[in-house]
Design a protein around this motif. Structure first.
Motif, PDB file in Angstrom:
ATOM      1  N   SER A 411       0.883  -1.341   0.077  1.00  0.00           N
ATOM      2  CA  SER A 411       0.001   0.155   0.012  1.00  0.00           C
ATOM      3  C   SER A 411       0.871   1.220   0.031  1.00  0.00           C
ATOM      4  N   LEU A 412       1.829   1.269   0.949  1.00  0.00           N
ATOM      5  CA  LEU A 412       2.828   2.466   0.632  1.00  0.00           C
ATOM      6  C   LEU A 412       3.616   2.495  -0.491  1.00  0.00           C
ATOM      7  N   THR A 413       4.038   1.580  -1.169  1.00  0.00           N
ATOM      8  CA  THR A 413       4.772   1.699  -2.606  1.00  0.00           C
ATOM      9  C   THR A 413       3.720   2.179  -3.430  1.00  0.00           C
ATOM     10  N   ASP A 414       2.510   1.446  -3.457  1.00  0.00           N
ATOM     11  CA  ASP A 414       1.536   1.919  -4.570  1.00  0.00           C
ATOM     12  C   ASP A 414       1.392   3.569  -4.245  1.00  0.00           C
ATOM     13  N   LEU A 415       1.294   3.925  -3.618  1.00  0.00           N
ATOM     14  CA  LEU A 415       0.873   5.280  -3.167  1.00  0.00           C
ATOM     15  C   LEU A 415       1.880   6.221  -3.415  1.00  0.00           C
ATOM     16  N   TRP A 416       3.257   5.909  -3.033  1.00  0.00           N
ATOM     17  CA  TRP A 416       4.360   6.937  -2.909  1.00  0.00           C
ATOM     18  C   TRP A 416       5.598   6.485  -3.720  1.00  0.00           C
ATOM     19  N   GLY A 417       5.593   5.141  -4.073  1.00  0.00           N
ATOM     20  CA  GLY A 417       6.766   4.353  -4.898  1.00  0.00           C
ATOM     21  C   GLY A 417       7.816   3.832  -3.966  1.00  0.00           C
ATOM     22  N   VAL A 418       8.526   2.857  -4.121  1.00  0.00           N
ATOM     23  CA  VAL A 418       9.635   2.187  -3.345  1.00  0.00           C
ATOM     24  C   VAL A 418      10.379   3.355  -2.850  1.00  0.00           C
ATOM     25  N   GLY A 419      10.635   4.268  -2.955  1.00  0.00           N
ATOM     26  CA  GLY A 419      11.399   5.199  -2.639  1.00  0.00           C
ATOM     27  C   GLY A 419      10.959   5.808  -1.281  1.00  0.00           C
ATOM     28  N   ALA A 420       9.734   5.430  -0.721  1.00  0.00           N
ATOM     29  CA  ALA A 420       9.077   5.999   0.457  1.00  0.00           C
ATOM     30  C   ALA A 420       9.514   5.282   1.490  1.00  0.00           C
ATOM     31  N   VAL A 421      10.092   4.029   1.343  1.00  0.00           N
ATOM     32  CA  VAL A 421      10.423   3.220   2.545  1.00  0.00           C
ATOM     33  C   VAL A 421      11.800   3.632   3.116  1.00  0.00           C
ATOM     34  N   PRO A 422      12.824   3.947   2.319  1.00  0.00           N
ATOM     35  CA  PRO A 422      14.023   4.588   2.929  1.00  0.00           C
ATOM     36  C   PRO A 422      13.702   6.113   3.532  1.00  0.00           C
ATOM     37  N   THR A 423      12.945   6.713   2.555  1.00  0.00           N
ATOM     38  CA  THR A 423      12.392   7.954   3.193  1.00  0.00           C
ATOM     39  C   THR A 423      11.938   8.183   4.604  1.00  0.00           C
ATOM     40  N   LEU A 424      11.068   7.180   4.634  1.00  0.00           N
ATOM     41  CA  LEU A 424       9.999   7.328   5.873  1.00  0.00           C
ATOM     42  C   LEU A 424      10.978   6.800   6.864  1.00  0.00           C
ATOM     43  N   ALA A 425      11.961   5.548   6.874  1.00  0.00           N
ATOM     44  CA  ALA A 425      12.561   5.163   7.843  1.00  0.00           C
ATOM     45  C   ALA A 425      13.828   5.949   8.147  1.00  0.00           C
ATOM     46  N   CYS A 426      14.650   6.577   7.207  1.00  0.00           N
ATOM     47  CA  CYS A 426      15.711   7.609   7.637  1.00  0.00           C
ATOM     48  C   CYS A 426      14.985   8.830   8.154  1.00  0.00           C
ATOM     49  N   GLY A 427      14.117   9.346   7.477  1.00  0.00           N
ATOM     50  CA  GLY A 427      13.360  10.462   8.050  1.00  0.00           C
ATOM     51  C   GLY A 427      13.036  10.480   9.355  1.00  0.00           C
ATOM     52  N   ALA A 428      12.272   9.469   9.703  1.00  0.00           N
ATOM     53  CA  ALA A 428      11.871   9.261  10.975  1.00  0.00           C
ATOM     54  C   ALA A 428      12.923   9.255  12.255  1.00  0.00           C
ATOM     55  N   ALA A 429      13.967   8.506  11.821  1.00  0.00           N
ATOM     56  CA  ALA A 429      15.091   8.403  12.450  1.00  0.00           C
ATOM     57  C   ALA A 429      15.838   9.668  12.856  1.00  0.00           C
ATOM     58  N   ALA A 430      15.894  10.388  11.743  1.00  0.00           N
ATOM     59  CA  ALA A 430      16.657  11.789  11.712  1.00  0.00           C
ATOM     60  C   ALA A 430      15.861  12.572  12.491  1.00  0.00           C
ATOM     61  N   LEU A 431      14.607  12.581  12.379  1.00  0.00           N
ATOM     62  CA  LEU A 431      13.959  13.698  13.196  1.00  0.00           C
ATOM     63  C   LEU A 431      14.164  13.097  14.648  1.00  0.00           C
ATOM     64  N   CYS A 432      13.893  11.991  14.956  1.00  0.00           N
ATOM     65  CA  CYS A 432      14.241  11.720  16.711  1.00  0.00           C
ATOM     66  C   CYS A 432      15.534  12.207  17.030  1.00  0.00           C
ATOM     67  N   LEU A 433      16.526  12.100  16.290  1.00  0.00           N
ATOM     68  CA  LEU A 433      18.017  12.603  16.439  1.00  0.00           C
ATOM     69  C   LEU A 433      17.964  13.991  16.607  1.00  0.00           C
ATOM     70  N   LEU A 434      17.235  14.713  15.555  1.00  0.00           N
ATOM     71  CA  LEU A 434      17.420  16.197  15.552  1.00  0.00           C
ATOM     72  C   LEU A 434      16.618  16.715  17.175  1.00  0.00           C
TER      73      LEU A 434
END
Length: 450
Positions: A411-434
């Motif tokens: 469902s995630l890749t159909d909506l945003w593409g396969v690039g949404a997985v690293p974007t969400l994974a690394c983006g959420a971790a980066a926001l927590c670190l920030l």
């Protein structure tokens, strides 16, 4: 008994009379205590001379009666007829008052030095410190605040650290070994340029290589890039002091970089029906990340230097934190702008931008004394990417109920593409670190001299 030379006039005593009374001939020893009072008709015993430092009180003039003192016994009345001896009270010596500077034993506790306890408790910290700023950082790391410093009669932690640094002698340091003659210096500015140079050469080789040489060239370039990255983080502003790193952090970083190159192609094949030969690789984001190592190192260098200047200028922990937070956020924003420009030149990817922000924040936290937090964020991002690949692979198992395992990822890749997985994974971790770094790097203890 008085001698014949004693004055008989009722006038005031002069110096000659006082000298005669102090002569040995006029002194009568006191009777023993067992004999009781002197018999009637004998002269009363004379009073012993005063102690050194005291003076005789002048007797009153003739005809004047001295008022009785509260501590003296009441005077005896004269016998009827005016005959018989009259017992007079001996003159009391007057003592000089004690000096006002003499402190009573009960006041020693109140006048004790409150900083002396801290000197003994934190002696090792003060002996190893190179300046009062390092003492202040160590005190803050151990829970001292400006309110705590006020209990030790100081306005803030910095003034308390200055006194501790001045009162504790420095520990003698071992002399550094002399440098070998002819050894050129190795500035870190050249080391941080190595990953970009290696990645650029590898990209050119892959562009022009054909046939079986191309995979070999790619493997050699990946190994050289790994060595260049290790060189860049082992010196300069990315060097972790005293080697306080988490060994697993290198493994997590390697996984994230590998996923940036081939993770999207692998996930697309798994969701499309399973593995069907080699999947496509995208080394362009890795080239942008390698080129961004140099500006990231310069941003970290500027942040560390300006933060230490803020320690010198600030006169309180709250003032220092208020000055460092916008500096840190500005440093991160500057690096993200540089990374965005480099990715636009190579090939822009939201996942690569999120990965670059995550790696920068993780390295800053590791350099400034929070390597466990950085490693935990990297491991979380790796776990999210691995979970996406595992769920997509489990959905291909020909058993009942397994086809629903890849539903969230699909469902995630159909909506945003396969690039949404690293974007969400690394983006959420980066926001927590920030959020974590904004508070951690605003402390003076995070900017001690390595």
């Amino acid at each position: 008994m008085r001698s014949s030379a004693a004055p008989t006039s009722p006038g005031a005593w002069d110096a000659r009379s006082e000298a005669l009374l102090g002569a040995p001939a006029l002194t009568v020893t006191d009777p023993p205590a067992s004999e009781g009072a002197a018999p009637h008709g004998t002269a009363p015993t004379s009073v012993p001379p005063p102690h050194p430092g005291t003076a005789w009180a002048s007797p009153p003039a003739s005809g004047a009666q001295e008022p009785p003192d509260a501590g003296d016994p009441a005077p005896r009345p004269a016998p009827a007829g005016g005959t018989g001896p009259v017992h007079r009270t001996a003159p009391r010596p007057t003592t000089t008052p004690a000096a006002p500077s003499a402190a009573r034993p009960g006041n020693r506790r109140g006048n004790a030095d409150p900083v002396k306890v801290l000197v003994h408790r934190h002696r090792e910290l003060c002996e190893r410190a190179v300046d009062p700023l390092e003492v202040a950082a160590g005190l803050e790391a151990r829970g001292f605040t400006d309110r705590t410093a006020a209990r030790f009669r100081h306005r803030d932690v910095f003034s308390l650290a200055e006194e501790l640094y001045a009162r504790v002698p420095r520990r003698p340091e071992k002399a550094a070994p002399p440098a070998r003659p002819g050894t050129p210096p190795r500035p870190w500015a050249l080391a941080v340029l190595a990953p970009g140079a290696v990645a650029g050469l590898t990209g050119l080789g892959l562009a022009f290589a054909r046939g079986p040489v191309r995979p070999l060239f790619g493997v050699a370039g990946a190994l050289a890039l790994g060595a260049a990255l290790l060189l860049a983080v082992s010196r300069g502003p990315f060097r972790v002091p005293d080697g306080r790193t988490v060994p697993a952090a290198r493994l997590w970083t390697l996984w994230l970089l590998a996923y940036a190159v081939g993770g999207d192609g692998l996930l697309e094949q798994l969701l499309g029906g399973g593995l069907d030969g080699p999947w496509g690789l995208t080394p362009a984001p890795l080239l942008g990340l390698a080129l961004a190592v140099a500006p990231a190192a310069w941003c970290a260098h500027l942040f560390a230097g300006r933060a230490r200047r803020r320690i010198t200028d600030s006169r309180g922990l709250a003032a220092f934190a208020a000055a460092v937070r916008p500096l840190f956020l500005g440093t991160v924003a500057l690096q993200l702008l540089a990374l965005t420009a480099l990715l636009a030149v190579t090939r822009f990817s939201a996942g690569a931008l999120a990965l670059g922000a995550l790696l920068l924040l993780a390295r800053l936290l590791a350099v400034h004394g929070r390597p466990e937090t950085a490693a935990a964020a990297l491991a979380t991002a790796c776990a999210a990417e691995a979970l996406a690949l595992t769920s997509a692979l489990a959905g291909r198992v020909p058993l009942a109920g397994f086809e629903v395992l890849d539903a969230p990822v699909r469902s995630l890749t159909d909506l945003w593409g396969v690039g949404a997985v690293p974007t969400l994974a690394c983006g959420a971790a980066a926001l927590c670190l920030l959020a974590r770094a904004t508070g951690a790097l605003a402390r003076a203890s995070a900017h001690t001299t390595p």
